[in-house]
Design an enzyme around this catalytic site. Structure first.
Site, PDB file in Angstrom:
ATOM      1  N   HIS A 396       2.042 -10.685  -9.544  1.00 19.50           N
ATOM      2  CA  HIS A 396       0.708  -9.022  -8.605  1.00 19.50           C
ATOM      3  C   HIS A 396      -0.444  -9.055  -8.667  1.00 19.50           C
ATOM      4  O   HIS A 396      -1.483  -7.914  -8.708  1.00 19.50           O
ATOM      5  CB  HIS A 396       1.918  -7.871  -9.333  1.00 19.50           C
ATOM      6  CG  HIS A 396       3.540  -8.014  -9.129  1.00 19.50           C
ATOM      7  ND1 HIS A 396       3.805  -7.014  -8.110  1.00 19.50           N
ATOM      8  CD2 HIS A 396       4.410  -8.689 -10.128  1.00 19.50           C
ATOM      9  CE1 HIS A 396       4.792  -7.514  -8.170  1.00 19.50           C
ATOM     10  NE2 HIS A 396       5.720  -7.608  -9.204  1.00 19.50           N
ATOM     11  N   LYS A 587      -4.102   6.222  -6.020  1.00 23.76           N
ATOM     12  CA  LYS A 587      -4.318   5.124  -7.023  1.00 23.76           C
ATOM     13  C   LYS A 587      -4.972   4.977  -8.677  1.00 23.76           C
ATOM     14  O   LYS A 587      -5.715   6.118  -8.333  1.00 23.76           O
ATOM     15  CB  LYS A 587      -4.401   3.965  -6.283  1.00 23.76           C
ATOM     16  CG  LYS A 587      -5.947   3.744  -5.324  1.00 23.76           C
ATOM     17  CD  LYS A 587      -6.271   2.731  -4.459  1.00 23.76           C
ATOM     18  CE  LYS A 587      -5.959   3.051  -2.481  1.00 23.76           C
ATOM     19  NZ  LYS A 587      -4.649   2.194  -3.125  1.00 23.76           N
ATOM     20  N   ARG A 588      -4.500   4.539  -9.093  1.00 23.42           N
ATOM     21  CA  ARG A 588      -4.970   3.782 -10.673  1.00 23.42           C
ATOM     22  C   ARG A 588      -6.611   4.215 -10.025  1.00 23.42           C
ATOM     23  O   ARG A 588      -6.853   3.298  -9.089  1.00 23.42           O
ATOM     24  CB  ARG A 588      -4.784   2.636 -11.239  1.00 23.42           C
ATOM     25  CG  ARG A 588      -3.244   3.072 -12.015  1.00 23.42           C
ATOM     26  CD  ARG A 588      -3.068   4.093 -12.910  1.00 23.42           C
ATOM     27  NE  ARG A 588      -4.203   3.582 -14.099  1.00 23.42           N
ATOM     28  CZ  ARG A 588      -3.259   3.376 -15.015  1.00 23.42           C
ATOM     29  NH1 ARG A 588      -1.892   3.284 -14.759  1.00 23.42           N
ATOM     30  NH2 ARG A 588      -3.741   2.829 -15.952  1.00 23.42           N
ATOM     31  N   LYS A 593     -11.179  -0.878  -7.175  1.00 16.47           N
ATOM     32  CA  LYS A 593     -10.099   0.244  -5.288  1.00 16.47           C
ATOM     33  C   LYS A 593     -10.780   0.780  -4.834  1.00 16.47           C
ATOM     34  O   LYS A 593     -11.214   0.688  -3.346  1.00 16.47           O
ATOM     35  CB  LYS A 593      -8.846   0.762  -5.905  1.00 16.47           C
ATOM     36  CG  LYS A 593      -7.910  -0.398  -6.416  1.00 16.47           C
ATOM     37  CD  LYS A 593      -7.063   1.053  -7.312  1.00 16.47           C
ATOM     38  CE  LYS A 593      -5.928   0.169  -7.928  1.00 16.47           C
ATOM     39  NZ  LYS A 593      -4.302  -0.597  -7.129  1.00 16.47           N
ATOM     40  N   THR A 695       1.146  -0.806  -1.958  1.00 13.44           N
ATOM     41  CA  THR A 695       2.131   0.020  -1.628  1.00 13.44           C
ATOM     42  C   THR A 695       1.658   1.451  -1.062  1.00 13.44           C
ATOM     43  O   THR A 695       2.657   2.057  -0.494  1.00 13.44           O
ATOM     44  CB  THR A 695       3.274  -0.007  -2.619  1.00 13.44           C
ATOM     45  OG1 THR A 695       3.341   0.127  -3.695  1.00 13.44           O
ATOM     46  CG2 THR A 695       3.776  -1.190  -2.650  1.00 13.44           C
ATOM     47  N   LYS A 699       3.312   3.702   2.211  1.00 11.80           N
ATOM     48  CA  LYS A 699       4.178   5.298   2.438  1.00 11.80           C
ATOM     49  C   LYS A 699       3.445   6.592   3.539  1.00 11.80           C
ATOM     50  O   LYS A 699       3.665   6.590   3.885  1.00 11.80           O
ATOM     51  CB  LYS A 699       3.837   5.995   1.018  1.00 11.80           C
ATOM     52  CG  LYS A 699       4.976   5.115  -0.023  1.00 11.80           C
ATOM     53  CD  LYS A 699       4.637   4.986  -1.137  1.00 11.80           C
ATOM     54  CE  LYS A 699       4.789   4.129  -1.981  1.00 11.80           C
ATOM     55  NZ  LYS A 699       4.232   4.096  -4.098  1.00 11.80           N
TER      56      LYS A 699
HETATM   57  C1  26V Z   1      -1.017  -5.652 -16.739  1.00 11.30           C
HETATM   58  C2  26V Z   1      -1.203  -5.032 -17.882  1.00 11.30           C
HETATM   59  C3  26V Z   1      -2.018  -5.265 -18.616  1.00 11.30           C
HETATM   60  C4  26V Z   1      -1.977  -4.399 -20.526  1.00 11.30           C
HETATM   61  C5  26V Z   1      -0.488  -4.127 -20.393  1.00 11.30           C
HETATM   62  C6  26V Z   1      -0.243  -2.975 -19.333  1.00 11.30           C
HETATM   63  C7  26V Z   1      -0.474  -3.981 -17.957  1.00 11.30           C
HETATM   64  C8  26V Z   1       0.108  -3.354 -17.227  1.00 11.30           C
HETATM   65  C9  26V Z   1       0.382  -3.718 -16.395  1.00 11.30           C
HETATM   66  C10 26V Z   1      -0.767  -4.754 -15.786  1.00 11.30           C
HETATM   67  C11 26V Z   1      -0.600  -5.521 -14.541  1.00 11.30           C
HETATM   68  C12 26V Z   1      -0.271  -4.587 -13.222  1.00 11.30           C
HETATM   69  C13 26V Z   1      -1.010  -5.247 -11.583  1.00 11.30           C
HETATM   70  C14 26V Z   1      -0.078  -4.635 -10.736  1.00 11.30           C
HETATM   71  O1  26V Z   1      -0.068  -3.700 -10.960  1.00 11.30           O
HETATM   72  N1  26V Z   1      -0.159  -4.766 -10.091  1.00 11.30           N
HETATM   73  C15 26V Z   1       0.129  -4.670  -8.555  1.00 11.30           C
HETATM   74  O2  26V Z   1       1.363  -4.601  -7.919  1.00 11.30           O
HETATM   75  C16 26V Z   1       1.167  -3.784  -6.350  1.00 11.30           C
HETATM   76  C17 26V Z   1       3.739  -4.321  -6.398  1.00 11.30           C
HETATM   77  O3  26V Z   1       3.412  -5.767  -5.906  1.00 11.30           O
HETATM   78  C18 26V Z   1       0.804  -3.673  -5.904  1.00 11.30           C
HETATM   79  O4  26V Z   1       1.049  -3.514  -4.457  1.00 11.30           O
HETATM   80  C19 26V Z   1      -0.998  -4.316  -5.995  1.00 11.30           C
HETATM   81  O5  26V Z   1      -1.302  -4.594  -5.035  1.00 11.30           O
HETATM   82  C20 26V Z   1      -1.542  -5.448  -7.561  1.00 11.30           C
HETATM   83  O6  26V Z   1      -2.110  -4.432  -7.530  1.00 11.30           O
END
Ligand code: 26V
Length: 852
Positions: A396, A587-588, A593, A695, A699
């Site tokens: 992801h 978004k975050r 971004k 995503t 929407k």
């Molecule tokens: C990394 C970490 C590292 C520290 C602990 C918690 C944590 C939680 C999540 C992540 C990585 C998150 C990656 C992510 O959310 N990617 C997003 O995934 C979406 C669904 O596929 C995608 O639409 C977004 O473009 C992408 O940024």
């Protein structure tokens, strides 16, 4: 054109006609008109009698034990939710019984995050119960909104990845796939965001403070998880005690996942950590009652809190244990289920598919090997073959700082057997690489599961790719970059494993539930088949030229804008004008971004109006929402800037009524459900090559917003589907970004572009920070001095140019409505049903199993 057709005539099913006065979800549903829903959905030996109202009254009385006169909205919410759960219970049991009997191939989705949002309205919609609820609300004189607002969002995720998991379980249930989601039952979800003096503050999200009517604890199905060390709390922090193996219990808490139409009700199984029963006894018998309880608390703290996505400060030990806990509990549980109905280990890949949502559960590779080798005593080659055929991995993110790498010493301490297995996998892998590419030690180093350095680390993405049969990205461009750049060497050895699965979102929650006005006009025009087959939206395309339909769609958008403005006013006191263009970026908060790019656009427009008060410019409202990781300082400064920008513009009479910026605090699923239908312009402006998919872009598109955006993630495929002439694309391509280090110089833009210079100067001049001089200095640092890694200045002029094109279109309501309709009509591809269909056939070889 058929805008005069009624919803009733558009309905295709044999279900009875539903009366008026209902929301879109109701009007477009094929609802049962049974008086006793337990009979309608009931299919087991237990039969209930009595009316639906009686069900509600019984819960109100006996669950809360208060007189009906004394109940508040919370008790009423719980009573309704429990009534809905009663109604679905027998169907839920029947679903699992069907799977147990038919023994189909099962799909297990392993994810550290599920951003579910609220369940009540969604479950009522999917069970087709809206007419019943409406009658109950009428009979009992209930306040619908107040009732729904009682339910906290289940915010067990950070953003896109967690919400994708929630959309996927919805689609899997709707498509009648024998699937189960596994995750963790965090007591605290994503932190609550408040804004004070423009700054983000975090508060704990104690979402389980009150009993949750949707969860069912199943302590009888607990599993034991063995660890290579023990844990103690020493002066407030958790420390590992080496050489003292210990164990934990995983207690499953099940939540129903209702497929649309209520035929299939799958399970989301969330694990909570607990101390083993024997544990207390040892200490207790030694007389130390208090420390026995303290140990119990230590064990339970493992699943206490969701880690905020903080790509910069990876490496907290507790997160590593959480990830193993999810994997160990879920594999123990699914292997137990496999053994109940199968005797041959060779059948594992024919009966089980496990999808890893990012590398977070990638310890599944070594855990499955451990079970097959040590518990089932299979030889290495057979265990390896079964492991690889059973597992599949989704990537992801390509951001290097977000790729998980866990220190070897942590494995030695906690999972020594896993380390042995991983090193053996690596030895065999590198032997193969050396045989195929003799003398290419650079390649060996890049492919290795181990990163060398002061502290050796396990590369979890490499482990997931090597230990599975499928690796996919989440949009075409992302899958391409993954294969050709990020893990190029692995893709050269295993090309057949790499594939793309473009993300999607569930049209039930994101259109039918969130946008009743638009859902209604779609159903009136083309019938309700789109709810479960979104490709049918293409039937709307010819209506883009129909004046009547354009008008209906415009009115739906107007109604959503009004609703949002009213809600915002009543919930926060903030006034926005529905006669302005609603332009959103939600978004975050992250540099890639580029919320800062959007803010620069606003500053430029603000400067133009200050310089030329007579300038003709359509009035606009810019909405921002999103959370910053608590340790991500620059993201927090961006939030501060957006808030100060809002405040300064609000206080400046020169632009009053013409520009407004609103930062909406506490972005969550429920807020997205309100804002997205009301939005006309969707900003998807990441630096090309960095947003894996996105995503929210989908929407917005489904809800009739037009997109202004870069050629990144799934936005590229959206523009392809709608036609670029119906999109506002701008900026550098991923290829151009990739080789920019040789030529890009942000200072050039400052020196040569007067509007860019004026915007930056205004920020640095403390115009937006009169009482906090210098507070935005870090913004200048990142945009100019430190090289502008995400190339804001390179894209600003093109963004403004695209914005001008957009305003030209908006000036003609007919042209705008036409484009909006064409966007909705071509959004069918972005249903998560399509995505799940592709996973099912191309990765899982899983088939629907109808519940009997
Ligand atoms: C990394 C970490 C590292 C520290 C602990 C918690 C944590 C939680 C999540 C992540 C990585 C998150 C990656 C992510 O959310 N990617 C997003 O995934 C979406 C669904 O596929 C995608 O639409 C977004 O473009 C992408 O940024």
């Amino acid at each position: 054109m058929s805008s005069t057709r009624t919803a009733a005539s558009a309905r295709t099913s044999k279900a009875p006609k539903i009366s008026t006065g209902m929301t879109g979800a109701m009007r477009t549903s094929t609802a049962p008109e049974a008086t006793n829903l337990l009979e309608y959905y009931g299919c087991g030996p237990i039969q209930f009698t009595g009316s639906n109202d009686a069900l509600y009254e019984r819960h109100l009385m006996f669950d809360s034990v208060v007189s009906p006169m004394a109940t508040g909205p919370r008790e009423r919410y719980e009573a309704i939710a429990r009534s809905v759960r009663d109604i679905l219970s027998q169907r839920w049991l029947r679903t699992e019984q069907t799977y147990a009997r038919e023994n189909p191939k099962r799909v297990y989705y392993l994810s550290m995050e599920y951003l579910m949002g609220r369940s009540l309205a969604n479950n009522i919609m999917n069970l087709l119960l809206d007419p019943i609820l409406e009658r109950l609300i009428e009979n009992k004189d209930l306040d619908r909104l107040a009732l729904l607002e009682q339910e906290p969002d289940a915010g067990l995720g950070n953003g896109g990845l967690g919400r994708l998991a929630a959309c996927f379980v919805d689609s899997m249930a709707t498509m009648q796939l024998p699937a189960m989601g596994y995750g963790l039952r965090y007591e605290y979800g994503i932190f609550k965001q408040t804004i004070r003096d423009g700054w983000q503050h975090e508060q704990p999200d104690n979402w389980l403070r009150r009993p949750d009517p949707w969860e069912v604890a199943r302590p009888q199905e607990e599993v034991e998880v063995k660890l290579g060390c023990s844990f103690e709390v020493q002066s407030g922090t958790l420390v590992a005690v080496a050489g003292q193996p210990s164990s934990l219990l995983g207690i499953p808490y099940d939540r129903p996942v209702v497929g649309y139409g209520g035929k299939t009700i799958n399970t989301l199984r969330l694990w909570a950590a607990a101390a083993p029963h024997s544990f207390d006894f040892q200490v207790f018998s030694a007389g130390d009652f208090v420390s026995a309880l303290a140990h119990r608390l230590t064990a339970e703290s493992l699943t206490r809190v969701l880690y905020p996505d903080d790509s910069t400060s990876m490496g907290q030990g507790l997160r590593f244990v959480q990830e193993y806990f999810l994997v160990a509990c879920s594999l123990a549980d699914l292997m137990r289920r496999f053994r109940q109905t199968n005797s041959e280990w060779d059948a594992l890949p024919d009966k089980v598919a496990i999808q890893l949502n990012d590398t977070h559960p990638s310890l599944a590779v070594s855990e499955l090997m451990r079970i097959l080798l040590d518990e089932e005593h299979l030889p290495w080659d057979q265990a390896w073959d079964l492991t690889r055929q059973t597992l599949a991995y989704t990537n992801h993110t390509l951001l290097p700082e977000a790729l998980e790498k866990w220190p070897l010493p942590w494995f030695e301490l906690l999972l020594p057997r896993h380390l042995e297995i991983i090193l053996e996998i690596n030895r065999r892998l590198l032997d193969e690489v050396r045989a195929r590419f003799p003398g290419d030690e650079g390649r060996v180093e890049r492919i290795s599961l181990i990163e060398e350095g002061a502290v050796r680390k396990v590369r979890m993405a490499n482990l997931a790719i090597v230990g599975s049969h499928s690796t996919n990205g989440v949009a075409a461009i992302h899958s391409g970059l993954l294969r050709t750049v990020t893990v190029k060497d692995l893709a050269e050895i295993f090309p057949e494993r790499f594939n793309n699965k473009t993300n999607g979102v569930t049209p039930r929650r994101w259109l039918l539930l969130a946008n009743p006005a638009l859902a209604d006009c779609i159903t009136e025009a083309i019938g309700n088949g789109w709810i479960t087959d979104l490709s049918l939206l293409t039937k709307l395309a010819p209506l883009a030229d129909d004046i009547g339909f354009r008008d209906t769609v415009r009115k739906a958008k107007r109604s959503a804008k009004m609703h949002f403005a009213e809600w915002l006013k009543s919930s926060s006191g903030v006034t926005v004008d529905p006669d302005t263009i609603f332009d959103s970026q939600v978004k975050r908060i992250h540099e890639y971004k580029r919320q800062l790019l959007n803010a620069l656009r606003v500053v430029v427009l603000y400067n133009r109006l200050r310089e030329n008060p007579d300038l003709e410019m359509a009035p606009r409202t810019f909405f921002f929402a999103g959370k910053a990781a608590p340790a991500y300082d620059l993201a927090k400064i961006i939030i501060k800037f957006l808030n100060n920008l809002a405040g300064t513009i609000d206080g400046d009479p020169a632009v009053r009524g013409r520009l407004k910026v609103v930062f909406l605090p506490e972005y969550c699923v429920s807020l997205a459900e309100r804002l997205i239908p009301a939005t006309e312009v969707s900003n998807q402006i990441s630096t090309a090559g960095y947003e894996a998919s996105g995503t929210s872009n989908m929407k917005f598109m489904m809800n009739g917003a037009l997109t202004i955006g870069t050629r990144d993630g799934a936005t590229i495929e959206m523009a392809e589907a709608a036609g670029e002439e119906n999109f506002f694309l701008f900026g550098l391509t991923a290829d151009q970004v990739a080789d920019s280090s040789t030529w890009y110089n942000p200072q050039w833009h400052y020196d040569n572009e007067p509007e860019t210079q004026a915007a930056l100067d205004l920020i640095v001049s403390d115009h937006f920070s009169r009482h906090e001089p210098g507070v935005f200095e870090p913004l200048r640092g990142t945009l100019l001095t430190r090289g502008d890694r995400f190339m804001h200045l390179a894209d600003l002029t093109a963004y403004l140019e695209a914005d001008r094109r957009l305003l030209d279109e908006y000036a003609d309501p007919n042209r705008w409505a036409r484009k909006a309709i064409l966007n909705v009509a071509s959004s069918g591809k972005f249903s998560s049903d399509r995505t799940i269909g592709e996973y099912a056939t191309e990765i899982w070889s899983a088939k629907p199993c109808a519940v009997q």
